[in-house]
Write a protein that holds these residues in place. Sequence first.
Motif, PDB file in Angstrom:
ATOM      1  N   THR A   1     -61.815  64.922  19.376  1.00 15.83           N
ATOM      2  CA  THR A   1     -60.533  64.391  18.538  1.00 15.83           C
ATOM      3  C   THR A   1     -59.391  63.954  19.407  1.00 15.83           C
ATOM      4  O   THR A   1     -58.960  62.803  19.240  1.00 15.83           O
ATOM      5  N   ARG A   2     -58.886  64.649  20.246  1.00 14.58           N
ATOM      6  CA  ARG A   2     -57.738  64.362  21.044  1.00 14.58           C
ATOM      7  C   ARG A   2     -57.838  62.868  22.072  1.00 14.58           C
ATOM      8  O   ARG A   2     -57.155  62.096  21.935  1.00 14.58           O
ATOM      9  N   TYR A   3     -59.198  62.777  22.628  1.00 11.70           N
ATOM     10  CA  TYR A   3     -59.344  61.800  23.553  1.00 11.70           C
ATOM     11  C   TYR A   3     -59.606  60.693  22.385  1.00 11.70           C
ATOM     12  O   TYR A   3     -59.409  59.451  22.870  1.00 11.70           O
ATOM     13  N   LEU A   4     -60.228  60.709  21.146  1.00  9.97           N
ATOM     14  CA  LEU A   4     -60.371  59.497  20.527  1.00  9.97           C
ATOM     15  C   LEU A   4     -59.069  59.025  19.742  1.00  9.97           C
ATOM     16  O   LEU A   4     -58.934  57.690  19.573  1.00  9.97           O
ATOM     17  N   MET A   5     -58.028  59.962  19.689  1.00 12.14           N
ATOM     18  CA  MET A   5     -56.780  59.536  19.072  1.00 12.14           C
ATOM     19  C   MET A   5     -56.143  58.781  20.030  1.00 12.14           C
ATOM     20  O   MET A   5     -55.420  57.760  19.655  1.00 12.14           O
ATOM     21  N   VAL A   6     -56.308  59.003  21.454  1.00  4.03           N
ATOM     22  CA  VAL A   6     -55.802  58.214  22.403  1.00  4.03           C
ATOM     23  C   VAL A   6     -56.365  57.104  22.804  1.00  4.03           C
ATOM     24  O   VAL A   6     -55.798  56.007  23.070  1.00  4.03           O
ATOM     25  N   ASN A   7     -57.862  57.108  22.725  1.00  5.12           N
ATOM     26  CA  ASN A   7     -58.617  56.120  22.867  1.00  5.12           C
ATOM     27  C   ASN A   7     -59.571  56.005  21.886  1.00  5.12           C
ATOM     28  O   ASN A   7     -60.685  56.178  22.083  1.00  5.12           O
ATOM     29  N   PRO A   8     -59.228  54.944  20.679  1.00  3.80           N
ATOM     30  CA  PRO A   8     -60.418  54.909  19.800  1.00  3.80           C
ATOM     31  C   PRO A   8     -61.666  54.210  20.242  1.00  3.80           C
ATOM     32  O   PRO A   8     -62.651  54.449  19.531  1.00  3.80           O
ATOM     33  N   GLU A   9     -61.553  53.121  20.930  1.00  3.23           N
ATOM     34  CA  GLU A   9     -62.627  52.557  21.552  1.00  3.23           C
ATOM     35  C   GLU A   9     -63.546  53.238  22.412  1.00  3.23           C
ATOM     36  O   GLU A   9     -64.740  52.625  22.834  1.00  3.23           O
ATOM     37  N   MET A  10     -63.236  54.471  22.822  1.00  6.91           N
ATOM     38  CA  MET A  10     -63.997  55.122  23.782  1.00  6.91           C
ATOM     39  C   MET A  10     -65.587  55.281  23.447  1.00  6.91           C
ATOM     40  O   MET A  10     -65.839  55.618  22.212  1.00  6.91           O
ATOM     41  N   SER A  11     -66.639  55.149  24.153  1.00  8.44           N
ATOM     42  CA  SER A  11     -67.968  55.127  23.795  1.00  8.44           C
ATOM     43  C   SER A  11     -68.594  56.569  23.637  1.00  8.44           C
ATOM     44  O   SER A  11     -67.861  57.541  24.246  1.00  8.44           O
ATOM     45  N   ALA A  12     -69.538  56.608  22.786  1.00 11.93           N
ATOM     46  CA  ALA A  12     -70.123  58.204  22.661  1.00 11.93           C
ATOM     47  C   ALA A  12     -70.535  58.713  24.089  1.00 11.93           C
ATOM     48  O   ALA A  12     -70.221  59.997  24.254  1.00 11.93           O
ATOM     49  N   ASP A  13     -71.316  57.535  24.943  1.00 13.64           N
ATOM     50  CA  ASP A  13     -71.525  58.369  26.271  1.00 13.64           C
ATOM     51  C   ASP A  13     -70.514  58.844  27.063  1.00 13.64           C
ATOM     52  O   ASP A  13     -70.646  59.582  27.883  1.00 13.64           O
TER      53      ASP A  13
END
Length: 319
Positions: A41-53
Amino acid sequence: MIFRKTKSDLKLEIGRQSRFILIYSIILTAVPFICAVAQSTRYLMVNPEMSADDLETIVNRVTPLYSIIAVLFGVAFILLKRRKKLFQYDLGTQTRPLTPQILLICISLFFTAQMIFSISDFAIRALADFAGYTMYSTTNAIQDAEDSWALMLYAGFLGPIVEEIVFRGVIMNSLKKYGKVFAIITSSILFAFFHGDITQGIFAFFCGIILGYITTEYSIKWAIVLHIINNFIISDMLGRFIESLPVNIQNIASFFLTVIIGGLGLLILLKNRILVKNYLYTNKTEKHTYLIGWTSIWFILYLGLQFISALLLGFVKVS
């Protein structure tokens, strides 16, 4: 024949120990999951475009650290549950010294268990492949995890120490009043299902028998030492040595090493089969104890949940 009160006490004790390991297993599963969700959640909040891999790679990198945190929560649960009993009773005292000969025999028997694991793993993978499934084991998960100090600490030291306290200290010692062999086998079954992996569970069962015998006849401290030897020296350090060899001989070296030392363990068992038979007879359990104990609702529930989990997480349908 066991008296009715003894039957009731046996079911209650098996149920109590099954609930104990169920709660402990939930802690070890829930804590890493919560940590992984929080980090994702923390990483997605910073970078919403981050891939699942990419996200999976980041989480796998720190999974061993989450496991260490989970074990610490598990230890807190053990201390809260057992309190003074943990040090006064569960950890016990040494009954007699362990000779170097017995230590080496136990190590060779670990290789024998590895032989059984390799055969069962090959057979189950072949059956899964025939049915259109791919099998994914905890061994694969360890291999996928990034090599780090946290993984070495957890798998090589912290895991073995706490597992021995839980299974040979708390559970087996609580069941020993119903017979040594019954306590060793029952705790080994719970230990096998605890791994949540069918083939790894087979290996864990046979290792549990060895470690249970050592705890009962010698000391839980020696069981801890042997567990660390198996995880850190045999599985980790020896595995690293084999991986350092040329690729074309790695599998051959691993095969012959396992067969030679594991075969030696089998020969030792065959040579001492009379002693094994006498030990089983001397420490046999009263009639119907297994049927009474293993029909505890909590015992069946724990085994059932772990088996279903192993099937759902361990086998993936090939599309």
